[in-house]
Design a protein around this motif. Structure first.
Motif, PDB file in Angstrom:
ATOM      1  N   LEU B  31      32.989   2.084  79.317  1.00 36.65           N
ATOM      2  CA  LEU B  31      32.535   2.750  78.106  1.00 36.65           C
ATOM      3  C   LEU B  31      33.035   2.012  76.880  1.00 36.65           C
ATOM      4  CD1 LEU B  31      32.261   4.986  80.250  1.00 36.65           C
ATOM      5  CD2 LEU B  31      33.082   6.580  78.534  1.00 36.65           C
ATOM      6  N   MET B  34      35.292   4.580  71.136  1.00 34.08           N
ATOM      7  CA  MET B  34      34.874   5.128  69.858  1.00 34.08           C
ATOM      8  C   MET B  34      35.912   4.852  68.784  1.00 34.08           C
ATOM      9  SD  MET B  34      31.955   6.495  70.004  1.00 34.08           S
ATOM     10  CE  MET B  34      31.827   7.694  68.650  1.00 34.08           C
ATOM     11  N   LEU B  35      37.093   4.350  69.187  1.00 31.33           N
ATOM     12  CA  LEU B  35      38.187   4.235  68.226  1.00 31.33           C
ATOM     13  C   LEU B  35      38.332   2.846  67.628  1.00 31.33           C
ATOM     14  CD1 LEU B  35      39.067   6.850  70.007  1.00 31.33           C
ATOM     15  CD2 LEU B  35      41.137   6.561  68.647  1.00 31.33           C
ATOM     16  N   ASP B 130      42.843  12.014  72.709  1.00 30.26           N
ATOM     17  CA  ASP B 130      42.679  11.532  71.339  1.00 30.26           C
ATOM     18  C   ASP B 130      42.371  10.040  71.307  1.00 30.26           C
ATOM     19  OD1 ASP B 130      42.950  13.941  70.137  1.00 30.26           O
ATOM     20  OD2 ASP B 130      45.086  13.747  69.697  1.00 30.26           O
ATOM     21  N   GLY B 132      40.672   8.585  73.672  1.00 33.49           N
ATOM     22  CA  GLY B 132      39.447   8.354  74.428  1.00 33.49           C
ATOM     23  C   GLY B 132      39.714   7.669  75.755  1.00 33.49           C
ATOM     24  N   VAL B 133      40.909   7.884  76.302  1.00 31.27           N
ATOM     25  CA  VAL B 133      41.270   7.301  77.594  1.00 31.27           C
ATOM     26  C   VAL B 133      40.529   8.032  78.703  1.00 31.27           C
ATOM     27  CG1 VAL B 133      43.153   7.109  79.266  1.00 31.27           C
ATOM     28  CG2 VAL B 133      43.562   6.529  76.878  1.00 31.27           C
TER      29      VAL B 133
END
Lengths: 168, 177
Positions: B31, B34-35, B130, B132-133
């Motif tokens: 993936l 997003m960060l 937080d 996204g792991v």
């Protein structure tokens, strides 16, 4: 003959019914695969929201299952977060936004409409349109064929006789 | 013209075939984070050795944030690389001990060596969310301002270090961060 045209065959009917039932069962929610958590809710409505959300969000680790259907560690954590956020009074869209900010489009089984997903949303419609245009074209051309097109004129008749004559 | 019409289905087939063939080799497992280009999430937690840690404890230079766990076998594979990077002072490494138990984490570091400046203890996996792991190991490249610039999912070995991290770091340095 006339009745068998309407009811072709008992076996065929049974087969069709069986196929419809089987295909229909695919539409049922796969409740049998849901994970059992011991979350407590104040209202039925909260519980329903939890179910809907964890069915509509995808497990980031175990790709093709929803959060509700996954035993993965991160899915467990995310279900716990959904429960917490529901109990804190956050709305569904706020919860989905929370997930989106961390895991992106991937986590949404129902992707948002963006430039990148336009084809995903409207591709099938596009293909239907293309197929429809083709079908319409074929239909129009088929209508143009008249009896005179399928009848041979005199010289063609003679040629046909000649060819048939050669065969014998 | 009629010739073109005749080949239209063939052309259609070729286009679809190429698209599907490429699809066979797409990486759908990894993936995108997003960060990227976002600051590290704020945290005020304890480290594996029990002291309090927060964002102000992060190195004020480019560093690696490595998500690990004592249960995680691939983490053992990448461990020698992290040890080398840390021992040779090539880059500071901060750990996130993800969904683990503190005592097991302490034992694991004692057995295998500790490449981490410190490891954020994330037993519940809440900090991981937080970030996204979605599973250890994951490694983030964070710049001197505490902004996440790159993520690599799964093992970081010497090849990955050379081919992915070094160019990314060179790019950051060129920007002057």
């Amino acid at each position: 003959m006339s009745s068998s045209a309407i009811f072709p065959n008992r076996n065929v009917l049974l087969l069709v019914a069986a196929i419809i039932v089987l295909l229909g069962s695919l539409l049922l929610p796969n409740a049998a695969y849901s994970q059992v958590d011991t979350f407590e809710f104040d209202t039925e409505e909260q519980q329903d929201r939890f179910r809907t959300l964890s069915d509509e969000l995808r497990c980031p680790m175990c790709q093709n299952s929803s959060l509700s259907g996954s035993t993965g560690g991160v899915a467990e954590d995310l279900r716990r977060e959904i429960h917490r956020m529901i109990m804190e009074g956050m709305s569904d869209s706020e919860i989905i936004q929370f997930m989106f900010e961390r895991y992106g489009d991937f986590i949404l089984f129902r992707p948002r409409l963006t430039a990148a997903t336009v084809l995903l949303w409207f591709g099938p419609l596009l293909f239907l349109l293309i197929g429809g245009l083709f079908a319409f074209g074929i239909w129009r051309r088929a209508r143009k064929i008249t009896d005179s097109d399928t009848q041979l004129d005199k010289s063609q008749q003679e040629r046909l006789q000649q060819l048939l004559g050669d065969k014998t | 013209m009629s010739n073109f019409k005749f080949y239209l289905p063939v052309l259609g087939f070729v286009v679809v075939a190429i698209a599907l063939w490429r699809g066979l080799f797409l990486d759908t497992k990894t993936l995108p984070s997003m960060l990227i280009d976002k600051p590290m999430p704020t945290f005020e937690l304890t480290s594996v050795d029990g002291s309090g840690v927060s964002n102000s404890d992060l190195p004020d230079q480019i560093f690696l944030l490595n998500v690990w766990g004592s249960y995680c076998l691939p983490c053992l594979i990448e461990h020698p690389t992290l040890m080398r990077l840390s021992e040779e002072g090539e880059i500071p490494v901060v750990g996130v001990n993800y969904r683990d138990r503190q005592d097991l984490a302490i034992d694991w570091l004692a057995d295998n060596g500790n490449p981490f400046a410190f490891s954020i203890l994330d037993e519940s996996g809440r900090f991981g969310i937080d970030l996204g792991v979605y599973g250890a190991p994951e490694t983030y490249l964070v710049d001197a301002d505490g902004v996440i610039r790159f993520r690599h999912v799964s093992v970081i070995d010497e090849t990955v270090w050379q081919e992915q991290f070094l160019p990314a770091i060179a790019e950051l340095r060129a920007e002057g961060t």
